[in-house]
Design a protein around this motif. Sequence first.
Motif, mmCIF file in Angstrom:
data_model
loop_
_atom_site.group_PDB
_atom_site.id
_atom_site.type_symbol
_atom_site.label_atom_id
_atom_site.label_comp_id
_atom_site.label_asym_id
_atom_site.label_seq_id
_atom_site.Cartn_x
_atom_site.Cartn_y
_atom_site.Cartn_z
ATOM 1 N N THR A 9 0.792 -1.177 -0.141
ATOM 2 C CA THR A 9 -0.178 0.007 0.197
ATOM 3 C C THR A 9 0.969 1.419 0.228
ATOM 4 O OG1 THR A 9 -0.105 -0.089 2.572
ATOM 5 C CG2 THR A 9 -1.849 -0.922 1.309
ATOM 6 N N ASP A 10 2.050 1.209 0.141
ATOM 7 C CA ASP A 10 2.916 2.112 0.082
ATOM 8 C C ASP A 10 2.849 2.947 -1.227
ATOM 9 O OD1 ASP A 10 3.893 2.100 2.691
ATOM 10 O OD2 ASP A 10 5.765 0.704 2.106
ATOM 11 N N THR A 11 2.861 4.188 -1.411
ATOM 12 C CA THR A 11 2.668 4.971 -2.881
ATOM 13 C C THR A 11 4.084 5.021 -3.340
ATOM 14 O OG1 THR A 11 2.379 6.941 -1.542
ATOM 15 C CG2 THR A 11 0.367 5.726 -2.119
ATOM 16 N N TYR A 12 4.289 5.429 -4.561
ATOM 17 C CA TYR A 12 5.528 5.951 -5.270
ATOM 18 C C TYR A 12 4.972 6.992 -6.426
ATOM 19 C CZ TYR A 12 4.508 2.461 -9.096
ATOM 20 O OH TYR A 12 4.215 1.831 -9.860
ATOM 21 N N MET A 13 6.177 7.734 -6.708
ATOM 22 C CA MET A 13 6.006 8.553 -7.860
ATOM 23 C C MET A 13 7.244 8.319 -8.546
ATOM 24 S SD MET A 13 4.547 12.279 -6.321
ATOM 25 C CE MET A 13 5.643 12.180 -4.993
ATOM 26 N N ILE A 14 7.353 9.003 -9.743
ATOM 27 C CA ILE A 14 8.486 8.590 -10.643
ATOM 28 C C ILE A 14 9.018 9.890 -11.342
ATOM 29 C CG2 ILE A 14 9.102 7.049 -12.734
ATOM 30 C CD1 ILE A 14 6.732 5.430 -12.291
ATOM 31 N N ARG A 15 10.230 9.939 -11.241
ATOM 32 C CA ARG A 15 10.783 11.112 -11.952
ATOM 33 C C ARG A 15 11.908 10.494 -13.316
ATOM 34 N NH1 ARG A 15 15.500 14.387 -11.236
ATOM 35 N NH2 ARG A 15 15.421 16.439 -11.908
ATOM 36 N N LEU A 16 11.653 11.121 -14.424
ATOM 37 C CA LEU A 16 12.390 10.989 -15.484
ATOM 38 C C LEU A 16 13.628 11.922 -15.845
ATOM 39 C CD1 LEU A 16 9.979 9.093 -17.919
ATOM 40 C CD2 LEU A 16 11.570 8.045 -16.145
ATOM 41 N N TYR A 76 10.813 7.385 -7.161
ATOM 42 C CA TYR A 76 11.867 6.760 -7.968
ATOM 43 C C TYR A 76 12.403 7.586 -8.995
ATOM 44 C CZ TYR A 76 9.995 2.698 -5.509
ATOM 45 O OH TYR A 76 9.734 1.710 -4.353
ATOM 46 N N GLU A 77 13.717 7.916 -8.984
ATOM 47 C CA GLU A 77 14.297 8.652 -9.953
ATOM 48 C C GLU A 77 15.245 7.689 -10.869
ATOM 49 O OE1 GLU A 77 16.423 12.983 -9.964
ATOM 50 O OE2 GLU A 77 17.632 11.365 -9.122
ATOM 51 N N GLY A 112 23.183 1.622 -10.175
ATOM 52 C CA GLY A 112 23.234 3.153 -10.707
ATOM 53 C C GLY A 112 22.148 3.312 -11.717
ATOM 54 N N LEU A 113 21.084 2.453 -11.962
ATOM 55 C CA LEU A 113 19.830 2.589 -12.555
ATOM 56 C C LEU A 113 18.710 3.294 -12.026
ATOM 57 C CD1 LEU A 113 19.899 -0.511 -14.880
ATOM 58 C CD2 LEU A 113 20.898 1.802 -15.484
ATOM 59 N N LEU A 114 18.881 3.536 -10.675
ATOM 60 C CA LEU A 114 17.671 3.941 -9.983
ATOM 61 C C LEU A 114 18.351 4.425 -8.666
ATOM 62 C CD1 LEU A 114 14.489 3.848 -9.770
ATOM 63 C CD2 LEU A 114 14.722 1.856 -8.241
ATOM 64 N N ARG A 115 17.660 5.872 -8.288
ATOM 65 C CA ARG A 115 17.485 6.257 -6.934
ATOM 66 C C ARG A 115 16.400 6.447 -6.247
ATOM 67 N NH1 ARG A 115 21.696 11.063 -5.989
ATOM 68 N NH2 ARG A 115 21.447 10.150 -3.822
ATOM 69 N N THR A 116 16.545 6.135 -4.914
ATOM 70 C CA THR A 116 15.168 6.013 -4.260
ATOM 71 C C THR A 116 15.082 6.970 -2.995
ATOM 72 O OG1 THR A 116 14.861 3.568 -4.681
ATOM 73 C CG2 THR A 116 13.683 4.432 -3.006
ATOM 74 N N TRP A 117 14.082 7.714 -2.973
ATOM 75 C CA TRP A 117 13.820 8.677 -1.978
ATOM 76 C C TRP A 117 12.470 8.468 -1.295
ATOM 77 C CZ3 TRP A 117 17.766 12.292 -2.270
ATOM 78 C CH2 TRP A 117 18.591 12.387 -3.695
ATOM 79 N N GLN A 118 12.523 8.570 0.061
ATOM 80 C CA GLN A 118 11.660 7.921 0.960
ATOM 81 C C GLN A 118 11.044 9.159 1.866
ATOM 82 O OE1 GLN A 118 12.027 4.519 3.058
ATOM 83 N NE2 GLN A 118 10.567 4.900 4.666
ATOM 84 N N LYS A 119 9.698 9.319 1.982
ATOM 85 C CA LYS A 119 9.149 10.088 2.977
ATOM 86 C C LYS A 119 7.956 9.553 3.763
ATOM 87 C CE LYS A 119 5.982 13.242 1.527
ATOM 88 N NZ LYS A 119 5.432 14.238 0.820
ATOM 89 N N SER A 120 8.032 9.744 4.843
ATOM 90 C CA SER A 120 7.088 8.932 5.908
ATOM 91 C C SER A 120 5.985 10.148 6.536
ATOM 92 C CB SER A 120 7.565 8.226 6.964
ATOM 93 O OG SER A 120 8.416 7.062 6.573
ATOM 94 N N THR A 121 4.698 9.748 6.499
ATOM 95 C CA THR A 121 4.129 10.633 6.950
ATOM 96 C C THR A 121 2.740 9.895 7.875
ATOM 97 O OG1 THR A 121 2.360 10.707 5.272
ATOM 98 C CG2 THR A 121 3.851 12.299 5.207
ATOM 99 N N GLU A 122 1.810 10.497 8.339
ATOM 100 C CA GLU A 122 0.849 9.889 9.156
ATOM 101 C C GLU A 122 -0.008 8.835 8.229
ATOM 102 O OE1 GLU A 122 -1.649 12.658 11.222
ATOM 103 O OE2 GLU A 122 0.163 13.258 12.625
#
Length: 451
Positions: free
Chosen positions: A9-16, A103-104, A86-96
Motif C-alpha cells: 500500500t506504499d505509494t510512489y512517484m516517478i521522475r525521469l 523513484y528517479e 546505478g540505474l535507480l535512486r530511491t527517496w522516501q518520505k514518511s507521514t501519518e
Amino acid sequence: MLYKELHSTDTYMIRLPYSFSDYDRQLLTLFYQPIVGAESISLYLTLWADGEMKDNEQWTHYHLLNVLGLSLGKIFQARIALEAIGLLRTWQKSTEEGRTFYYELEAPLDAESFLKDPLLSMFLLNKIGENAYKQLRNRYIQKPNWHEEFTDVSRTFVDVFKPSTKTGTSISTQEQFQSKKRNNSVPFYYEDFDFVLLQEGLSEQLVPKSAMTLEAREIIAKLAFLYNLSPIEMQKVVILALDDDLNLSDARLKKACAEYYKLTVSRTAPVLQKIELSEKPIQNVEKKLTKEEELIQYLETTAPAKVLKDIANGKEPILADVQLANYFVTHYKMPIGVVNVLLQYVLLRTDMKLTKNYAEKIASHWMRKDIKTAKEAMELARNEHEQYMKWKNEGSKQKSYSKKPTREEKVPDWFYKKDDELKQSGKETNGIQDIDAERQKLLEELGMKKR
C-alpha cells in the motif's frame, strides 16, 4: 523484515530526469540485464513507461504486483539491484498517512563507459562469456582510426551564423533550472579503501601525489574490490602501472592488476556474484518450515488474484471477486497477507461465495484491531469464529419454504491449529479435538484396552 522496507500500500512517484531513447533500451537489455536479471529490467522498463504518462502521478506498489506478476519481495530485490548498479535512486518520505517513495530513473552508461569500468566489464564477461562479450564490443565500440583517410571539412558556428542589429526578444536570465548530467560510471563508494596505508609504502619520489588523481583513486579502489587485494598488494600494482612520466592511467592500472593477480593468486579471472540482503545473519543449518509457516509465507507473498485462483482449483476468478480483493488493498490499505486470509476464511465459510457485506464487516473489525500480518489475522479468525458466524447468520436470514438438512461447512485448513504441544498436553485446539485418539491414548496409559 520486508514489512519494514516496503508495503504493497506504499505509494510512489516517478521522475525521469532524462529523455530516454532506443539506444538506452538496447544498453539495458544487452549490458545490464545479464548482471541484474530480467526482473530488475522489467521493473525499470515499467517505471519508465509509467513515468512518461504523467508527472507526479501516484501509484501504490500493488500496481507493480499486478503489472509485473511478482511478489513484493522480488520487487524489492529487483529495486535494490537497480540501485546498486546505478540505474535507480530511491527517496522516501514518511507521514501519518503512510510512506511515499520517489523513484528517479538514472540513464544507463554508454557502451564505452560501461566496458571501460573494471567492475561492470568483468561482471558482464563472467555472465555472457568471452565470445558474446567480444561481439558486444565490436558492435558498440568504433575503431579509433575510422576517419584516417578523410579530412574534417565541417563548418563552425561562426562560419554559418553572424550577429544582427535587429531587435530581438529579451530572455530572462534570472530563472533557475536544475539540470542533471548523465552518469559516466557506476556508483561506487571507495572511501572504505585504506589509501593512507597504500601511500605509506609508496615514496613521493617513486609515486608522486600528483599521480593519485580522483580518477586513479577510484579505479584503484574498484580493482582492489574486484580482485580482493589489500592496500599492501595494491602498492605493487601501482608501481607496475606507472608510466615513464610517473602517471597512472586506467588502462595501465587494469593491465597491471590483472597480471599481478594471475601471477600471485590465480590464472582464473575473479567472479562477482549478487549478495542476498538480509537483516538477520544466515544460519548454517536451514530451519525447515512447518506447514503453517509455509502457508503464512504463501499468503504474505502471493497476489490476492492468484490466491482466488488457487482456492478455485486453478479456475480464473470472476472480475467482481478480484475487484473486491483489490479494493481491500488499495482503498483500505490492508496488507496483502491479511487480505488473503480474509478471502480464504470468507469463501470457505460461505460455500465459495465471496459475500461483499460479510467480508467488509470482518475487514472492518481487523482494521480496528490493527492486524498487520497473515499470522495475526489467522489467530483472530480462530478466536472470533463464533462472533463471525453470528454475523454470517444475521446477514443470510431469509424466508425458508422448506427445512433443509444442515451440513457441515468448509473451513480453511489453518483454522484447526495443529500444534504438537497442544496435542501432547491433551488440550483443545480451538474447540476441535480428535476425541478417539485422545481416549485411546488415555486407555493405553491406564493399561486398559479400548472396548
